[in-house]
Design a protein around this motif. Structure first.
Motif, mmCIF file in Angstrom:
data_model
loop_
_atom_site.group_PDB
_atom_site.id
_atom_site.type_symbol
_atom_site.label_atom_id
_atom_site.label_comp_id
_atom_site.label_asym_id
_atom_site.label_seq_id
_atom_site.Cartn_x
_atom_site.Cartn_y
_atom_site.Cartn_z
ATOM 1 N N GLU A 64 0.330 -1.377 -0.267
ATOM 2 C CA GLU A 64 0.119 0.242 -0.254
ATOM 3 C C GLU A 64 0.650 0.861 0.002
ATOM 4 O O GLU A 64 0.432 2.849 -0.675
ATOM 5 C CB GLU A 64 -1.330 0.690 1.744
ATOM 6 C CG GLU A 64 -2.354 -1.505 1.405
ATOM 7 C CD GLU A 64 -3.185 -0.928 0.056
ATOM 8 O OE1 GLU A 64 -3.959 0.081 -0.363
ATOM 9 O OE2 GLU A 64 -2.740 -0.980 -1.121
ATOM 10 N N GLU A 76 -6.057 4.506 -6.495
ATOM 11 C CA GLU A 76 -7.075 3.142 -5.507
ATOM 12 C C GLU A 76 -5.579 3.002 -4.905
ATOM 13 O O GLU A 76 -4.659 2.449 -4.493
ATOM 14 C CB GLU A 76 -7.540 2.359 -6.147
ATOM 15 C CG GLU A 76 -8.657 2.577 -7.094
ATOM 16 C CD GLU A 76 -9.477 1.781 -8.040
ATOM 17 O OE1 GLU A 76 -9.152 0.518 -8.445
ATOM 18 O OE2 GLU A 76 -10.781 1.982 -7.937
ATOM 19 N N ASP A 79 -8.811 -1.047 0.694
ATOM 20 C CA ASP A 79 -9.016 -1.100 2.862
ATOM 21 C C ASP A 79 -8.850 -2.576 3.337
ATOM 22 O O ASP A 79 -9.180 -3.128 3.019
ATOM 23 C CB ASP A 79 -10.608 -0.945 2.144
ATOM 24 C CG ASP A 79 -11.430 -0.335 3.552
ATOM 25 O OD1 ASP A 79 -10.582 -0.341 4.783
ATOM 26 O OD2 ASP A 79 -12.168 -0.101 3.768
ATOM 27 N N SER A 80 -7.786 -1.784 4.270
ATOM 28 C CA SER A 80 -7.651 -2.962 4.823
ATOM 29 C C SER A 80 -8.417 -3.467 6.269
ATOM 30 O O SER A 80 -8.458 -4.858 6.584
ATOM 31 C CB SER A 80 -6.285 -2.280 5.987
ATOM 32 O OG SER A 80 -6.565 -1.293 7.094
ATOM 33 N N ASP A 82 -11.599 -4.571 5.050
ATOM 34 C CA ASP A 82 -12.399 -5.480 3.666
ATOM 35 C C ASP A 82 -12.166 -5.465 2.931
ATOM 36 O O ASP A 82 -12.043 -6.799 2.642
ATOM 37 C CB ASP A 82 -14.212 -4.526 3.574
ATOM 38 C CG ASP A 82 -13.758 -3.958 2.846
ATOM 39 O OD1 ASP A 82 -13.143 -3.580 2.413
ATOM 40 O OD2 ASP A 82 -15.090 -3.371 2.837
ATOM 41 N N TRP A 85 -10.388 -2.754 -3.436
ATOM 42 C CA TRP A 85 -10.668 -1.784 -3.929
ATOM 43 C C TRP A 85 -10.871 -0.431 -3.911
ATOM 44 O O TRP A 85 -12.077 -0.492 -3.829
ATOM 45 C CB TRP A 85 -9.567 -1.798 -4.866
ATOM 46 C CG TRP A 85 -9.388 -3.074 -5.382
ATOM 47 C CD1 TRP A 85 -9.314 -4.136 -5.591
ATOM 48 C CD2 TRP A 85 -7.625 -2.800 -5.272
ATOM 49 N NE1 TRP A 85 -7.474 -5.003 -5.887
ATOM 50 C CE2 TRP A 85 -6.809 -3.986 -5.732
ATOM 51 C CE3 TRP A 85 -6.418 -1.479 -5.314
ATOM 52 C CZ2 TRP A 85 -5.193 -4.108 -5.563
ATOM 53 C CZ3 TRP A 85 -5.478 -1.556 -4.982
ATOM 54 C CH2 TRP A 85 -4.123 -2.676 -5.480
ATOM 55 N N VAL A 86 -10.406 0.715 -3.061
ATOM 56 C CA VAL A 86 -11.381 1.595 -2.713
ATOM 57 C C VAL A 86 -10.206 3.457 -3.548
ATOM 58 O O VAL A 86 -9.124 3.139 -4.010
ATOM 59 C CB VAL A 86 -11.609 2.565 -1.881
ATOM 60 C CG1 VAL A 86 -12.673 1.292 -1.303
ATOM 61 C CG2 VAL A 86 -10.554 2.088 -0.701
ATOM 62 N N GLN A 90 -11.611 8.260 -1.139
ATOM 63 C CA GLN A 90 -12.713 7.524 -0.231
ATOM 64 C C GLN A 90 -12.401 6.973 1.015
ATOM 65 O O GLN A 90 -12.835 7.569 2.231
ATOM 66 C CB GLN A 90 -13.286 6.608 -1.501
ATOM 67 C CG GLN A 90 -14.745 5.523 -0.250
ATOM 68 C CD GLN A 90 -15.271 5.071 -1.071
ATOM 69 O OE1 GLN A 90 -15.097 5.185 -2.425
ATOM 70 N NE2 GLN A 90 -15.537 3.817 -0.507
ATOM 71 N N LEU A 91 -11.178 6.374 1.261
ATOM 72 C CA LEU A 91 -10.255 6.385 2.376
ATOM 73 C C LEU A 91 -10.060 7.252 2.936
ATOM 74 O O LEU A 91 -10.163 7.420 4.629
ATOM 75 C CB LEU A 91 -9.460 5.090 2.148
ATOM 76 C CG LEU A 91 -8.845 2.890 1.510
ATOM 77 C CD1 LEU A 91 -6.943 3.309 1.594
ATOM 78 C CD2 LEU A 91 -9.736 3.252 2.752
#
Length: 124
Positions: A64, A76, A79-80, A82, A85-86, A90-91
């Motif tokens: 990451e 992108e 998200d650790s 779930d 890829w986001v 957004q994170l």
């Protein structure tokens, strides 16, 4: 390139954070400093209360870090929580700022930091 290295200072009772090689806007530096101070303070409080930090494998953190350096906030990330890829923004926008409200307020940053997360990137 953004370095996400955090380490205890060899000389002072503080944590050191290596940030971006260049931040074209003062707002970016203020945002990074405010988030770092709040997250570090929040995690110190959590440890004092006996709460443990989320467990993320070292390989995931390294991957990451590489993706963040390569793509910045325009790319992108995984998200650790779930594994999906986001968009990186957004994170950041999904960062539970309310969890860090107390340290942000204590530092006088509560009104400023959420506003600065809306600013986009310096490259844009």
């Amino acid at each position: 390139m953004i370095y996400c290295d955090v380490r205890p200072s060899a000389y002072l009772p503080t944590l050191e954070l290596r940030v971006a090689d260049t931040c074209p806007r003062l707002e970016d530096i203020v945002l990074l400093a405010g988030l770092f101070r709040a997250i570090a303070g929040g995690e110190i409080d959590a440890m004092a209360e006996g709460r443990s930090a989320p467990q993320v494998r070292t390989e995931v953190i390294r991957a990451e870090t590489w993706r963040a350096a390569r793509c910045g906030l325009e790319g992108e990330l995984v998200d650790s929580v779930d594994g999906t890829w986001v968009p990186a923004w957004q994170l950041l926008l999904g960062l539970p700022l309310e969890r860090y409200r107390e340290p942000l307020e204590a530092a006088g940053d509560w009104d400023l930091v959420p506003e600065l997360t809306q600013g986009g990137t310096g490259a844009r």
